[in-house]
Scaffold this motif. Sequence first.
Motif, PDB file in Angstrom:
ATOM      1  N   TYR A   1      68.832 -27.879 -21.023  1.00 30.76           N
ATOM      2  CA  TYR A   1      67.913 -27.470 -19.966  1.00 30.76           C
ATOM      3  C   TYR A   1      66.699 -26.771 -20.564  1.00 30.76           C
ATOM      4  O   TYR A   1      66.844 -25.942 -21.468  1.00 30.76           O
ATOM      5  CB  TYR A   1      68.590 -26.481 -19.024  1.00 30.76           C
ATOM      6  CG  TYR A   1      69.811 -27.009 -18.318  1.00 30.76           C
ATOM      7  CD1 TYR A   1      71.068 -26.888 -18.896  1.00 30.76           C
ATOM      8  CD2 TYR A   1      69.709 -27.612 -17.068  1.00 30.76           C
ATOM      9  CE1 TYR A   1      72.197 -27.365 -18.245  1.00 30.76           C
ATOM     10  CE2 TYR A   1      70.827 -28.080 -16.406  1.00 30.76           C
ATOM     11  CZ  TYR A   1      72.065 -27.959 -16.998  1.00 30.76           C
ATOM     12  OH  TYR A   1      73.186 -28.426 -16.347  1.00 30.76           O
ATOM     13  N   CYS A   2      65.527 -27.082 -20.058  1.00 32.16           N
ATOM     14  CA  CYS A   2      64.392 -26.255 -20.422  1.00 32.16           C
ATOM     15  C   CYS A   2      64.158 -25.232 -19.314  1.00 32.16           C
ATOM     16  O   CYS A   2      64.542 -25.442 -18.156  1.00 32.16           O
ATOM     17  CB  CYS A   2      63.133 -27.072 -20.689  1.00 32.16           C
ATOM     18  SG  CYS A   2      62.432 -27.891 -19.266  1.00 32.16           S
ATOM     19  N   ALA A   3      63.564 -24.125 -19.687  1.00 36.17           N
ATOM     20  CA  ALA A   3      63.337 -23.028 -18.761  1.00 36.17           C
ATOM     21  C   ALA A   3      62.013 -22.354 -19.081  1.00 36.17           C
ATOM     22  O   ALA A   3      61.550 -22.407 -20.224  1.00 36.17           O
ATOM     23  CB  ALA A   3      64.481 -22.021 -18.854  1.00 36.17           C
ATOM     24  N   ALA A   4      61.439 -21.688 -18.097  1.00 36.32           N
ATOM     25  CA  ALA A   4      60.158 -21.019 -18.295  1.00 36.32           C
ATOM     26  C   ALA A   4      60.115 -19.728 -17.485  1.00 36.32           C
ATOM     27  O   ALA A   4      60.796 -19.584 -16.462  1.00 36.32           O
ATOM     28  CB  ALA A   4      58.999 -21.933 -17.886  1.00 36.32           C
ATOM     29  N   ARG A   5      59.320 -18.784 -17.955  1.00 35.22           N
ATOM     30  CA  ARG A   5      59.096 -17.529 -17.234  1.00 35.22           C
ATOM     31  C   ARG A   5      57.718 -17.016 -17.613  1.00 35.22           C
ATOM     32  O   ARG A   5      57.179 -17.337 -18.689  1.00 35.22           O
ATOM     33  CB  ARG A   5      60.149 -16.481 -17.621  1.00 35.22           C
ATOM     34  CG  ARG A   5      60.002 -16.005 -19.056  1.00 35.22           C
ATOM     35  CD  ARG A   5      61.069 -15.056 -19.504  1.00 35.22           C
ATOM     36  NE  ARG A   5      60.769 -14.574 -20.858  1.00 35.22           N
ATOM     37  CZ  ARG A   5      61.660 -14.009 -21.650  1.00 35.22           C
ATOM     38  NH1 ARG A   5      62.931 -13.848 -21.250  1.00 35.22           N
ATOM     39  NH2 ARG A   5      61.314 -13.574 -22.849  1.00 35.22           N
TER      40      ARG A   5
ATOM     41  N   ALA B   1      61.920 -21.941 -23.066  1.00 31.52           N
ATOM     42  CA  ALA B   1      63.182 -21.911 -23.814  1.00 31.52           C
ATOM     43  C   ALA B   1      63.967 -23.178 -23.542  1.00 31.52           C
ATOM     44  O   ALA B   1      63.742 -23.870 -22.547  1.00 31.52           O
ATOM     45  CB  ALA B   1      64.000 -20.687 -23.410  1.00 31.52           C
ATOM     46  N   TRP B   2      64.878 -23.446 -24.440  1.00 32.29           N
ATOM     47  CA  TRP B   2      65.857 -24.509 -24.274  1.00 32.29           C
ATOM     48  C   TRP B   2      67.250 -23.885 -24.305  1.00 32.29           C
ATOM     49  O   TRP B   2      67.565 -23.142 -25.228  1.00 32.29           O
ATOM     50  CB  TRP B   2      65.729 -25.549 -25.380  1.00 32.29           C
ATOM     51  CG  TRP B   2      64.509 -26.398 -25.275  1.00 32.29           C
ATOM     52  CD1 TRP B   2      63.301 -26.185 -25.874  1.00 32.29           C
ATOM     53  CD2 TRP B   2      64.374 -27.609 -24.519  1.00 32.29           C
ATOM     54  NE1 TRP B   2      62.416 -27.179 -25.536  1.00 32.29           N
ATOM     55  CE2 TRP B   2      63.055 -28.077 -24.709  1.00 32.29           C
ATOM     56  CE3 TRP B   2      65.232 -28.357 -23.710  1.00 32.29           C
ATOM     57  CZ2 TRP B   2      62.575 -29.243 -24.116  1.00 32.29           C
ATOM     58  CZ3 TRP B   2      64.761 -29.517 -23.122  1.00 32.29           C
ATOM     59  CH2 TRP B   2      63.446 -29.946 -23.328  1.00 32.29           C
ATOM     60  N   PHE B   3      68.033 -24.201 -23.281  1.00 37.28           N
ATOM     61  CA  PHE B   3      69.422 -23.796 -23.210  1.00 37.28           C
ATOM     62  C   PHE B   3      70.282 -25.052 -23.238  1.00 37.28           C
ATOM     63  O   PHE B   3      69.799 -26.153 -22.996  1.00 37.28           O
ATOM     64  CB  PHE B   3      69.700 -23.053 -21.896  1.00 37.28           C
ATOM     65  CG  PHE B   3      69.069 -21.682 -21.809  1.00 37.28           C
ATOM     66  CD1 PHE B   3      67.725 -21.531 -21.517  1.00 37.28           C
ATOM     67  CD2 PHE B   3      69.832 -20.547 -22.002  1.00 37.28           C
ATOM     68  CE1 PHE B   3      67.146 -20.260 -21.422  1.00 37.28           C
ATOM     69  CE2 PHE B   3      69.277 -19.278 -21.914  1.00 37.28           C
ATOM     70  CZ  PHE B   3      67.932 -19.146 -21.624  1.00 37.28           C
TER      71      PHE B   3
ATOM     72  N   ALA C   1      66.944 -22.253 -28.275  1.00 38.17           N
ATOM     73  CA  ALA C   1      65.676 -21.904 -28.912  1.00 38.17           C
ATOM     74  C   ALA C   1      64.712 -21.419 -27.843  1.00 38.17           C
ATOM     75  O   ALA C   1      64.814 -21.821 -26.681  1.00 38.17           O
ATOM     76  CB  ALA C   1      65.081 -23.099 -29.651  1.00 38.17           C
ATOM     77  N   ALA C   2      63.790 -20.563 -28.251  1.00 39.76           N
ATOM     78  CA  ALA C   2      62.813 -20.033 -27.303  1.00 39.76           C
ATOM     79  C   ALA C   2      61.502 -19.761 -28.008  1.00 39.76           C
ATOM     80  O   ALA C   2      61.474 -19.518 -29.228  1.00 39.76           O
ATOM     81  CB  ALA C   2      63.331 -18.757 -26.644  1.00 39.76           C
TER      82      ALA C   2
END
Length: 122
Positions: free
Chosen positions: A93-97, A34-36, A48-49
Motif C-alpha cells: 500500500y502507498c500512503a501519504a500525509r 510511504a509504502w507499507f 519505506a518512507a
Amino acid sequence: QVQLVESGGGSVQAGGSLRLSCAASGRTSSYDMAWFRQASGKERELVAAMRWSGSLYYGDSVKGRFTISRDNVKNTGYLQMNSLKSEDTAVYYCAARYSNVYLSFAYNYDYWGQGTQVTVSS
C-alpha cells in the motif's frame, strides 16, 4: 483531498525485481509518502518512507534491496524492489500525509491506496 492508486504488482521469481507506482491525484506538494505492506496473517509494516524534505526511512528487511522515490512533476511515487525474496510476498500500500517533521515515519498517514499484490515464488 488526495487519492492514491498503486500499480506494478505481480508475480515474480525470487531474485527478480518489480517497480511499484503510486499515482496521486489532488495537490500533493508538501506531503510525505510511504509504502507499507501486509502479508497474510501478519500485521501491516512500514517498508519505506520519504518526507517531503527528502529524508528517507527503510525497514531493516528491505535495506539495500528497495528504493523509494518520487516524481513531483508527475505526482507519482515509486518503490523499486530488487533481489526479491519469498518473504516479500504481501499486499503493498502507498500512503501519504501532510508533511510534519515531528511525526514518526510510521504513523499518521491520512490517505491510502487500494493496495497491489506482490507474490514472490522461490
